[in-house]
Structures are given as structure tokens and as C-alpha cells.
Design a protein around this motif. Structure first.
Motif, PDB file in Angstrom:
ATOM      1  N   ASP A 257      -2.397  -2.562  -3.861  1.00 41.14           N
ATOM      2  CA  ASP A 257      -3.197  -3.505  -3.059  1.00 41.14           C
ATOM      3  C   ASP A 257      -4.134  -2.789  -2.089  1.00 41.14           C
ATOM      4  N   GLU A 258      -4.792  -1.723  -2.555  1.00 44.91           N
ATOM      5  CA  GLU A 258      -5.695  -0.996  -1.664  1.00 44.91           C
ATOM      6  C   GLU A 258      -7.027  -1.727  -1.541  1.00 44.91           C
ATOM      7  N   ILE A 259      -7.596  -2.096  -2.693  1.00 40.72           N
ATOM      8  CA  ILE A 259      -8.965  -2.627  -2.670  1.00 40.72           C
ATOM      9  C   ILE A 259      -8.968  -4.152  -2.830  1.00 40.72           C
ATOM     10  N   GLU A 260      -8.034  -4.643  -3.661  1.00 41.29           N
ATOM     11  CA  GLU A 260      -7.903  -6.098  -3.810  1.00 41.29           C
ATOM     12  C   GLU A 260      -6.416  -6.457  -3.846  1.00 41.29           C
ATOM     13  N   PRO A 261      -6.073  -7.683  -3.423  1.00 40.27           N
ATOM     14  CA  PRO A 261      -4.666  -8.089  -3.556  1.00 40.27           C
ATOM     15  C   PRO A 261      -4.334  -8.224  -5.041  1.00 40.27           C
ATOM     16  N   TYR A 262      -3.287  -7.540  -5.515  1.00 40.49           N
ATOM     17  CA  TYR A 262      -3.076  -7.468  -6.969  1.00 40.49           C
ATOM     18  C   TYR A 262      -1.588  -7.519  -7.313  1.00 40.49           C
ATOM     19  N   GLY A 264       0.735  -5.623  -6.060  1.00 37.88           N
ATOM     20  CA  GLY A 264       1.337  -4.281  -6.050  1.00 37.88           C
ATOM     21  C   GLY A 264       2.561  -4.182  -5.150  1.00 37.88           C
ATOM     22  N   ALA A 265       2.501  -4.826  -3.999  1.00 35.64           N
ATOM     23  CA  ALA A 265       3.647  -4.796  -3.082  1.00 35.64           C
ATOM     24  C   ALA A 265       4.841  -5.490  -3.731  1.00 35.64           C
ATOM     25  N   GLU A 266       4.568  -6.599  -4.399  1.00 34.15           N
ATOM     26  CA  GLU A 266       5.626  -7.339  -5.091  1.00 34.15           C
ATOM     27  C   GLU A 266       6.233  -6.467  -6.194  1.00 34.15           C
ATOM     28  N   LEU A 267       5.373  -5.759  -6.921  1.00 31.00           N
ATOM     29  CA  LEU A 267       5.848  -4.899  -8.007  1.00 31.00           C
ATOM     30  C   LEU A 267       6.702  -3.753  -7.461  1.00 31.00           C
ATOM     31  N   ALA A 268       6.300  -3.208  -6.311  1.00 27.45           N
ATOM     32  CA  ALA A 268       7.082  -2.124  -5.685  1.00 27.45           C
ATOM     33  C   ALA A 268       8.516  -2.587  -5.447  1.00 27.45           C
ATOM     34  N   ALA A 269       8.651  -3.817  -4.936  1.00 27.58           N
ATOM     35  CA  ALA A 269       9.987  -4.362  -4.675  1.00 27.58           C
ATOM     36  C   ALA A 269      10.733  -4.586  -5.986  1.00 27.58           C
ATOM     37  N   LEU A 279      -1.759  -0.524   0.741  1.00 33.05           N
ATOM     38  CA  LEU A 279      -1.375  -1.883   1.131  1.00 33.05           C
ATOM     39  C   LEU A 279      -2.373  -2.577   2.065  1.00 33.05           C
ATOM     40  N   LEU A 280      -3.635  -2.195   2.010  1.00 32.24           N
ATOM     41  CA  LEU A 280      -4.635  -2.826   2.883  1.00 32.24           C
ATOM     42  C   LEU A 280      -4.712  -4.333   2.655  1.00 32.24           C
ATOM     43  N   LYS A 281      -4.550  -4.726   1.378  1.00 32.24           N
ATOM     44  CA  LYS A 281      -4.720  -6.141   1.033  1.00 32.24           C
ATOM     45  C   LYS A 281      -3.395  -6.766   0.582  1.00 32.24           C
ATOM     46  N   ALA A 282      -2.281  -6.175   0.973  1.00 35.35           N
ATOM     47  CA  ALA A 282      -0.982  -6.711   0.546  1.00 35.35           C
ATOM     48  C   ALA A 282      -0.797  -8.139   1.045  1.00 35.35           C
ATOM     49  N   SER A 283      -0.200  -8.975   0.199  1.00 28.08           N
ATOM     50  CA  SER A 283       0.001 -10.384   0.567  1.00 28.08           C
ATOM     51  C   SER A 283       1.235 -10.532   1.458  1.00 28.08           C
ATOM     52  N   ASP A 284       1.327 -11.668   2.136  1.00 24.12           N
ATOM     53  CA  ASP A 284       2.526 -11.941   2.943  1.00 24.12           C
ATOM     54  C   ASP A 284       3.776 -11.962   2.078  1.00 24.12           C
ATOM     55  N   THR A 285       3.663 -12.508   0.872  1.00 23.31           N
ATOM     56  CA  THR A 285       4.814 -12.545  -0.043  1.00 23.31           C
ATOM     57  C   THR A 285       5.227 -11.123  -0.410  1.00 23.31           C
ATOM     58  N   GLY A 286       4.230 -10.282  -0.663  1.00 23.13           N
ATOM     59  CA  GLY A 286       4.524  -8.891  -1.019  1.00 23.13           C
ATOM     60  C   GLY A 286       5.201  -8.159   0.129  1.00 23.13           C
ATOM     61  N   ILE A 287       4.709  -8.383   1.337  1.00 20.64           N
ATOM     62  CA  ILE A 287       5.305  -7.736   2.516  1.00 20.64           C
ATOM     63  C   ILE A 287       6.749  -8.208   2.696  1.00 20.64           C
ATOM     64  N   ALA A 288       6.969  -9.501   2.517  1.00 21.40           N
ATOM     65  CA  ALA A 288       8.336 -10.033   2.657  1.00 21.40           C
ATOM     66  C   ALA A 288       9.251  -9.434   1.592  1.00 21.40           C
ATOM     67  N   ALA A 289       8.734  -9.285   0.369  1.00 20.22           N
ATOM     68  CA  ALA A 289       9.553  -8.713  -0.714  1.00 20.22           C
ATOM     69  C   ALA A 289       9.894  -7.254  -0.412  1.00 20.22           C
ATOM     70  N   MET A 290       8.946  -6.511   0.144  1.00 15.58           N
ATOM     71  CA  MET A 290       9.203  -5.114   0.510  1.00 15.58           C
ATOM     72  C   MET A 290      10.260  -5.026   1.606  1.00 15.58           C
ATOM     73  N   ALA A 291      10.160  -5.923   2.604  1.00 17.94           N
ATOM     74  CA  ALA A 291      11.150  -5.914   3.696  1.00 17.94           C
ATOM     75  C   ALA A 291      12.542  -6.172   3.139  1.00 17.94           C
ATOM     76  N   LYS A 292      12.629  -7.134   2.216  1.00 14.89           N
ATOM     77  CA  LYS A 292      13.926  -7.509   1.657  1.00 14.89           C
ATOM     78  C   LYS A 292      14.559  -6.343   0.903  1.00 14.89           C
ATOM     79  N   LYS A 293      13.734  -5.596   0.163  1.00 13.21           N
ATOM     80  CA  LYS A 293      14.264  -4.499  -0.646  1.00 13.21           C
ATOM     81  C   LYS A 293      14.252  -3.146   0.076  1.00 13.21           C
TER      82      LYS A 293
END
Ligand SMILES: [Zn+2]
Length: 419
Positions: A257-262, A264-269, A279-293
Motif C-alpha cells: 500500500d505504498e502508492i495506492e490502497p491495494y 497489502g496490509a490485509e495480506l501481510a496479516a 503503508l502510506l495508503k493502508a486502509s483502516d481494515t488493514g491496520i486493524a488486521a495488522m494490530a490483531k496479528k
């Protein structure tokens, strides 16, 4: 065997010691465990004792003639800084692209026109192993003078078997011959090479079926990274590469998620990545998934500055419970710097981290992002003696007086390498 080193009367000795194991989140990122009038004894490459100068005097005054004594009055001591994300081993240089971008071209424009990663890929393929070694060694020297004692280094400018292995072998040699520790990452999926344009899945096949098994067989990398981005690798292709690496014992990392929200954060989790990068364009859902994992966000504010992008939402990520690390992203296109102190400053200025969080992100959490926290990242008895002495009296000044190199001296495994 080198002499023991006794650093004493440090105005602040920031140990980063904690009962808490694993990557630190929220308030734990601000627990620096500071010792005032601090003192530390280094011997046989490790930390033998740490405490106030009064405490260490009781134990070591009888050995004072054996040791090199460092009077650290008015100075700060911290663990050696750790850079958990670099592309340090490459051929050539791209200063002309800097000018192109100032004239209005974007990073992706340049890459699509055969520049960017493709240009460095050409120059890295053409360079001999010796030439890449020499260039990279200079960069490592510069890291050291900025207080960095361990880095992660990625391949990813070869984009074919021969050159990917060449980059990894350069790093393997430097790990032996240079004081800095380099933790290697395979990143064959840094870009689709020009010869595979329109045949992206065939390149993914090559990575999965040939490159990754060879890298694992030769034990040339510990991590496997992918540039998951619109126009580079899709989340599906990225997942395939990361799972294949994981099955061979390589821990996943992901440029996400560097250039566009894609996603990626969700996939990392989803794939159990140790860290997700940019993670410049990471979504709130992606951030929450990363925190959880417990996926570490490896944030690169110098890259955002250099590309004149808005930095990642570091403050929001910490508040959401994501462990945050920071890094230079040292690379020839979007962040040609080796200054972790500058990155710490920028983490405060552009991502609203506090000076304490910024230091944690550049030491302990950075160690976690490369699975080295048992050895480095904090000053504790038995840990590797990687230490920086700074010409400022407290950690706040280190962040406040920005754009200046405050390093006084650096010890790596108990041996002075700078100063
Ligand atoms: Zn990168």
C-alpha cells in the motif's frame, strides 16, 4: 581480544529494557528504561554489567587499569540503531532521476519508461560482484557513522537468478568482512523485469519454482519480500510468492500500500508476515488486521519526503495497537540516505511519533522486524555490545536538533568502530 570498555557518567543511558517480550505497542513503545548517571561495562563482545556509575564502581574499581575508560558526562548512550529495511547492495546511481522528478515526472512514470528499478537492475546486472561489494561497503561505512550497527538488506535489482544471487552473495561476504551485521532478504519480486512484460505470471513461476528453492538451498536469505502494488505484483501473485517462500523457511515481508490502497496490509496479516513496509495508503481494515496479528509496520518517512508524498499514518497505527519500526529504505531511487537519525526526526515531524516512540522504532522494534531482538535492540546483560555514544545529553535532543549527526562514538560487539 580487545580491552574491556567502561562507559561511565552518561547523563542518560537509554537501555530499552523491558519485561515485555516481542514487538512493543502503544505505551510500551515509550518505556525507555533510562538510567541517569549511567554506566555500562563491555567485555568479550557483550554487555557484562549496566547500572548507575555508583553501582558499577563497586564492582569494577579494582579492574580500572585493564579497561578503556570513556567519560560520558553530558552525553547520551543508546543501543546501536537498527535499520530493518534497505536495498543497500546495488550497482550504479540515479541522480538524474532526482532532477526528472523535480521537473514533474512521478516515480511510476520513470519506472514505466524503463528507469527506476529497471535502470538499477541494468546497472546491477552489468556490475561485477567486486564493484557491487565496493559500492555497498561505502554505504555500510556511512551507516556506521550515523550510529547504525545492524541493517536488513534486500536483493531485488537482479530480477534474474544470476544477479539476485550475486547481490545476496555480496551481502553474505559483507556480513563476514564488515563490522555491520546484515540480515539478508530475497526480493526477486521487486519488479517485473522488462523481458517478462506481459508475462508476469511466468516471472512469478520462475521465482516460485527456481529462485526461491535455490536461495533457500544456499541459505542466502532469512526473509522473502514482495512489492505488492498496482502495476507491479497483484495481491494474488504476492500471496503465491510469500507462501512459497514461507514453505521453504523464509519469513514473509511485504512492500504494501505504498502508492495506492491495494490490500497489502490485509495480506501481510493473512500470510503471517513479520512486517509490512511503507503503508502510506493502508486502509483502516488493514491496520486493524495488522494490530490483531501483531504484524510490525515498518515505516519509511524519508521515502515519503523524497517522493513528496504524505507520510504513513504512524500515529494512528500506534494508537490502533500496531507495533511500529522505522527505516531509511536506503535505495538509489526513492531514498538514497543512510541516516537513521534523520529518519527518527522525520518520524516525529511527519508521522507524529514522540521522541521516545521514535527511538523504540529505531532500536527494539526494528530488531523485532528482523527477528534479532534476543541479541540486539536493547542494552541488557548478555546482549551484544552494540552501543552509540551521542553528543547530546538526552534522547529528546537527539530528535529535536534535526538534520545533524550527533554521533560521538560507536561500538560494535564491544569494539570501537567510529570515533
Ligand atoms: Zn523497499
Amino acid at each position: 581480544m580487545s580491552k574491556p570498555v567502561w562507559i561511565k557518567h552518561a547523563s542518560q543511558l537509554v537501555t530499552m529494557a523491558s519485561e515485555h517480550k516481542g514487538p512493543r505497542t502503544k505505551v510500551a513503545m515509550s518505556e525507555l528504561s533510562i538510567i541517569e548517571d549511567g554506566s555500562i561495562w563491555l567485555e568479550n563482545g557483550v554487555i557484562q554489567a549496566i547500572g548507575t556509575t555508583e553501582e558499577l564502581k563497586k564492582r569494577y574499581n579494582n579492574r580500572i587499569t585493564e579497561a578503556e575508560i570513556i567519560e560520558a558526562v553530558g552525553k547520551l548512550v543508546t543501543p546501536g540503531l537498527i535499520d530493518p529495511h534497505t536495498h543497500v547492495a546495488y550497482g550504479g546511481s540515479r541522480e538524474h532521476e532526482f532532477e526528472m522528478r523535480l521537473e514533474g515526472a512521478t516515480y511510476m512514470d520513470i519506472m514505466n519508461a524503463g528507469g527506476g528499478i529497471h535502470a538499477t537492475s541494468r546497472m546491477t546486472r552489468e556490475a561485477t560482484e567486486e564493484e557491487i561489494f565496493d559500492q555497498t561497503e561505502k554505504r555500510l561505512n556511512s551507516f556506521l557513522t550515523h550510529g547504525v550497527t545492524t541493517i536488513e538488506g534486500k536483493s531485488g535489482y537482479g530480477l534474474n537468478m544470476e544477479t539476485e544471487l550475486k547481490q545476496l552473495r555480496v551481502m553474505q561476504r559483507l556480513q563476514i568482512e564488515h563490522p555491520i551485521d546484515i540480515v539478508p532478504t530475497f526480493m526477486g519480486a521487486h519488479a517485473v523485469p522488462v523481458e517478462f512484460k506481459g508475462k508476469e505470471d511466468q516471472y512469478v513461476d520462475l521465482i516460485v519454482n527456481e529462485m526461491l528453492p535455490q536461495v533457500a538451498e544456499e541459505k542466502l536469505a532469512q526473509f522473502n519480500d514482495v512489492f505488492c502494488e498496482v502495476g507491479v505484483f497483484t495481491p494474488e501473485q504476492s500471496k503465491r510468492i510469500l507462501v512459497a517462500g514461507r514453505n521453504l523457511g523464509l519469513t514473509p515481508k511485504i512492500h504494501a500500500d505504498e502508492i495506492e490502497p491495494y490490500g497489502g496490509a490485509e495480506l501481510a496479516a493473512e500470510v503471517g508476515a513479520i512486517s509490512a513496509e511503507h503503508l502510506l495508503k493502508a486502509s483502516d481494515t488493514g491496520i486493524a488486521a495488522m494490530a490483531k496479528k501483531g504484524v510490525i509496520a515498518c515505516l519509511l518517512p524519508a521515502t515519503a519526503l523524497y517522493l513528496r508524498e504524505t507520510a504513513a499514518r504512524g500515529r494512528a497505527m500506534i494508537d490502533a495497537g500496531v507495533p511500529v519500526a522505522i527505516s531509511t529504505d536506503c535505495n538509489p531511487g526513492s531514498s538514497p540516505t543512510t541516516s537513521m537519525p534523520l529518519v527518527m526526526n522525520l518520524a516525529c515531524i511527519s508521522m507524529k511519533l514522540t521522541p521516545a516512540e521514535s527511538l523504540c522504532a529505531a532500536t527494539y522494534n526494528a530488531a523485532c522486524a528482523i527477528k534479532m531482538e534476543d541479541k540486539i535492540g536493547s542494552l541488557e546483560i548478555g546482549k551484544q555490545a552494540d552501543i552509540v555514544l551521542w553528543n547530546v545529553p538526552n534522547y529528546q535532543q537527539l530528535q529535536y536538533l534535526f538534520g545533524v549527526n550527533h554521533v560521538n562514538s560507536v561500538w560494535k560487539k564491544g569494539v570501537k568502530v567510529v570515533g
